[in-house]
Motif scaffolding. Structure first.
Motif, PDB file in Angstrom:
ATOM      1  N   VAL A 103      23.831  59.457  26.451  1.00  0.00           N
ATOM      2  CA  VAL A 103      23.984  58.609  25.257  1.00  0.00           C
ATOM      3  C   VAL A 103      25.436  58.581  24.810  1.00  0.00           C
ATOM      4  O   VAL A 103      26.069  59.631  24.635  1.00  0.00           O
ATOM      5  N   ASP A 104      25.989  57.385  24.651  1.00  0.00           N
ATOM      6  CA  ASP A 104      27.334  57.213  24.084  1.00  0.00           C
ATOM      7  C   ASP A 104      27.213  56.598  22.699  1.00  0.00           C
ATOM      8  O   ASP A 104      26.617  55.522  22.554  1.00  0.00           O
ATOM      9  N   VAL A 105      27.758  57.279  21.702  1.00  0.00           N
ATOM     10  CA  VAL A 105      27.819  56.703  20.357  1.00  0.00           C
ATOM     11  C   VAL A 105      29.187  56.028  20.237  1.00  0.00           C
ATOM     12  O   VAL A 105      30.221  56.681  20.408  1.00  0.00           O
ATOM     13  N   ILE A 106      29.183  54.741  19.975  1.00  0.00           N
ATOM     14  CA  ILE A 106      30.448  54.003  19.862  1.00  0.00           C
ATOM     15  C   ILE A 106      30.668  53.670  18.384  1.00  0.00           C
ATOM     16  O   ILE A 106      29.823  53.007  17.758  1.00  0.00           O
ATOM     17  N   VAL A 107      31.779  54.162  17.851  1.00  0.00           N
ATOM     18  CA  VAL A 107      32.035  54.042  16.411  1.00  0.00           C
ATOM     19  C   VAL A 107      32.864  52.799  16.106  1.00  0.00           C
ATOM     20  O   VAL A 107      33.859  52.524  16.766  1.00  0.00           O
ATOM     21  N   GLY A 108      32.410  52.076  15.085  1.00  0.00           N
ATOM     22  CA  GLY A 108      33.131  50.879  14.646  1.00  0.00           C
ATOM     23  C   GLY A 108      32.135  49.812  14.246  1.00  0.00           C
ATOM     24  O   GLY A 108      30.923  49.996  14.395  1.00  0.00           O
ATOM     25  N   LYS A 109      32.655  48.707  13.721  1.00  0.00           N
ATOM     26  CA  LYS A 109      31.756  47.594  13.407  1.00  0.00           C
ATOM     27  C   LYS A 109      31.232  47.036  14.726  1.00  0.00           C
ATOM     28  O   LYS A 109      32.040  46.758  15.635  1.00  0.00           O
ATOM     29  N   ALA A 110      29.937  46.841  14.805  1.00  0.00           N
ATOM     30  CA  ALA A 110      29.345  46.427  16.080  1.00  0.00           C
ATOM     31  C   ALA A 110      30.006  45.155  16.633  1.00  0.00           C
ATOM     32  O   ALA A 110      30.203  45.048  17.851  1.00  0.00           O
ATOM     33  N   LEU A 111      30.387  44.242  15.736  1.00  0.00           N
ATOM     34  CA  LEU A 111      30.986  43.000  16.252  1.00  0.00           C
ATOM     35  C   LEU A 111      32.348  43.271  16.895  1.00  0.00           C
ATOM     36  O   LEU A 111      32.820  42.480  17.711  1.00  0.00           O
ATOM     37  N   ASP A 112      32.968  44.423  16.525  1.00  0.00           N
ATOM     38  CA  ASP A 112      34.236  44.797  17.167  1.00  0.00           C
ATOM     39  C   ASP A 112      34.005  45.606  18.437  1.00  0.00           C
ATOM     40  O   ASP A 112      34.873  45.634  19.319  1.00  0.00           O
ATOM     41  N   THR A 113      32.869  46.319  18.505  1.00  0.00           N
ATOM     42  CA  THR A 113      32.661  47.216  19.652  1.00  0.00           C
ATOM     43  C   THR A 113      31.809  46.579  20.757  1.00  0.00           C
ATOM     44  O   THR A 113      31.888  47.004  21.914  1.00  0.00           O
ATOM     45  N   LEU A 114      31.037  45.551  20.428  1.00  0.00           N
ATOM     46  CA  LEU A 114      30.232  44.892  21.473  1.00  0.00           C
ATOM     47  C   LEU A 114      31.118  44.333  22.602  1.00  0.00           C
ATOM     48  O   LEU A 114      30.739  44.424  23.783  1.00  0.00           O
ATOM     49  N   PRO A 115      32.320  43.803  22.279  1.00  0.00           N
ATOM     50  CA  PRO A 115      33.181  43.323  23.370  1.00  0.00           C
ATOM     51  C   PRO A 115      33.567  44.420  24.370  1.00  0.00           C
ATOM     52  O   PRO A 115      33.829  44.127  25.544  1.00  0.00           O
ATOM     53  N   ILE A 116      33.569  45.693  23.914  1.00  0.00           N
ATOM     54  CA  ILE A 116      33.878  46.805  24.835  1.00  0.00           C
ATOM     55  C   ILE A 116      32.823  46.859  25.936  1.00  0.00           C
ATOM     56  O   ILE A 116      33.122  47.054  27.118  1.00  0.00           O
ATOM     57  N   LEU A 117      31.564  46.651  25.520  1.00  0.00           N
ATOM     58  CA  LEU A 117      30.468  46.698  26.500  1.00  0.00           C
ATOM     59  C   LEU A 117      30.562  45.505  27.445  1.00  0.00           C
ATOM     60  O   LEU A 117      30.286  45.615  28.638  1.00  0.00           O
ATOM     61  N   GLU A 118      30.981  44.365  26.896  1.00  0.00           N
ATOM     62  CA  GLU A 118      31.139  43.179  27.740  1.00  0.00           C
ATOM     63  C   GLU A 118      32.227  43.441  28.793  1.00  0.00           C
ATOM     64  O   GLU A 118      32.056  43.131  29.977  1.00  0.00           O
ATOM     65  N   GLU A 119      33.323  44.084  28.335  1.00  0.00           N
ATOM     66  CA  GLU A 119      34.422  44.389  29.273  1.00  0.00           C
ATOM     67  C   GLU A 119      33.981  45.368  30.353  1.00  0.00           C
ATOM     68  O   GLU A 119      34.432  45.298  31.491  1.00  0.00           O
ATOM     69  N   LYS A 120      33.084  46.280  29.973  1.00  0.00           N
ATOM     70  CA  LYS A 120      32.571  47.268  30.939  1.00  0.00           C
ATOM     71  C   LYS A 120      31.603  46.641  31.931  1.00  0.00           C
ATOM     72  O   LYS A 120      31.149  47.298  32.868  1.00  0.00           O
ATOM     73  N   ASN A 121      31.209  45.401  31.661  1.00  0.00           N
ATOM     74  CA  ASN A 121      30.227  44.708  32.500  1.00  0.00           C
ATOM     75  C   ASN A 121      28.866  45.394  32.540  1.00  0.00           C
ATOM     76  O   ASN A 121      28.204  45.395  33.574  1.00  0.00           O
ATOM     77  N   VAL A 122      28.467  46.023  31.424  1.00  0.00           N
ATOM     78  CA  VAL A 122      27.146  46.658  31.405  1.00  0.00           C
ATOM     79  C   VAL A 122      26.134  45.608  30.939  1.00  0.00           C
ATOM     80  O   VAL A 122      26.385  44.903  29.963  1.00  0.00           O
ATOM     81  N   LEU A 123      25.009  45.539  31.639  1.00  0.00           N
ATOM     82  CA  LEU A 123      23.924  44.658  31.186  1.00  0.00           C
ATOM     83  C   LEU A 123      22.722  45.527  30.831  1.00  0.00           C
ATOM     84  O   LEU A 123      22.524  46.596  31.411  1.00  0.00           O
TER      85      LEU A 123
END
Ligand code: SAM
Length: 212
Positions: A103-123
């Motif tokens: 489990v990774d807890v990613i801190v920040g406003k979700a609208l700012d951190t969701l692009p990190i997941l997009e960059e990681k190419n995780v689906l």
């Protein structure tokens, strides 16, 4: 009635007991999902054989741990939390429960951190939306962007004591849910329904949908 159902269907769980205790001690508000809902998330994620799970709205990690229990051996759960103090408690709970590697807890406003997941190419195969209601429509759009075909999307608190039915509401959270529901109408990307619930957390409901 919730106590009865928990007593019958959810065996005593020292890990979850500990999570609730730490959350209380840390002053985390009691707004996590009910025990019966936590188990439902677990059962659905298990049924889905989820490899990657996304949660928007971690709080103290209660629902995260329920879902992490369903992950396959190499599975991963990313959970997004705005409040760094809550995130710290969640990380502690997740470590105690033995899921720090999954489990990774990613801190920040979700609208700012969701692009990190997009960059990681995780689906994702399973997405649980449970953060600020004002952004539910944005979270739906992100979910559709980050989901594998056939992914399950669940969004909590879409009934709000029946207030979602009130078109004259001035409540920003209710308006947020109404926009979210409107975005689901005839949406070609997701097939969905919603279920009303009543129990220890009062009268509410959740949306459940499958991404096409
Ligand atoms: C209802 S609680 C989540 C409960 C959790 N899913 C559980 O059942 O254990 C909502 C959480 O969303 C977080 N939140 C609110 N706005 C957010 C945002 N813009 N981005 C990320 N998290 C946010 C809040 O700080 C809060 O911890």
């Amino acid at each position: 009635m919730d106590d009865y159902l928990v007593d019958k269907l959810i065996p005593f769980d020292s890990t979850m007991e500990q999570v609730q205790k730490l959350n209380n001690e840390a002053g985390i508000p009691d707004i996590n999902v009910a025990e019966t809902h936590g188990k439902l998330l677990y059962l659905l994620a298990k049924l889905k054989n989820a490899q990657n799970i996304l949660e928007i709205g971690t709080l103290g990690g209660y629902s995260s741990i329920w879902m992490a229990r369903a992950l396959s051996e190499n599975g991963k759960l990313y959970t997004l939390e705005f409040n760094p103090d809550y995130a710290k408690v969640a990380e502690q709970n997740i470590r105690h429960a033995g899921y720090e590697d999954k489990v990774d807890v990613i801190v920040g406003k979700a609208l700012d951190t969701l692009p990190i997941l997009e960059e990681k190419n995780v689906l994702f195969d399973f997405i649980f939306i449970d953060a600020d209601k004002e952004n539910y429509e944005n979270y739906l759009n992100w979910s559709l962007k980050l989901a594998n075909p056939g992914a399950l999307v669940i969004a909590d608190n879409v009934v709000r004591n029946g207030e979602v039915f009130d078109e004259t509401t001035e409540d920003a959270r209710v308006k947020g849910v109404q926009q979210f529901m409107d975005a689901l109408v005839n949406n070609p990307a997701i097939d969905s329904t919603a279920i009303q619930t009543v129990g220890v957390k009062g009268y509410d409901g959740f949306m459940i949908g499958i991404v096409k």
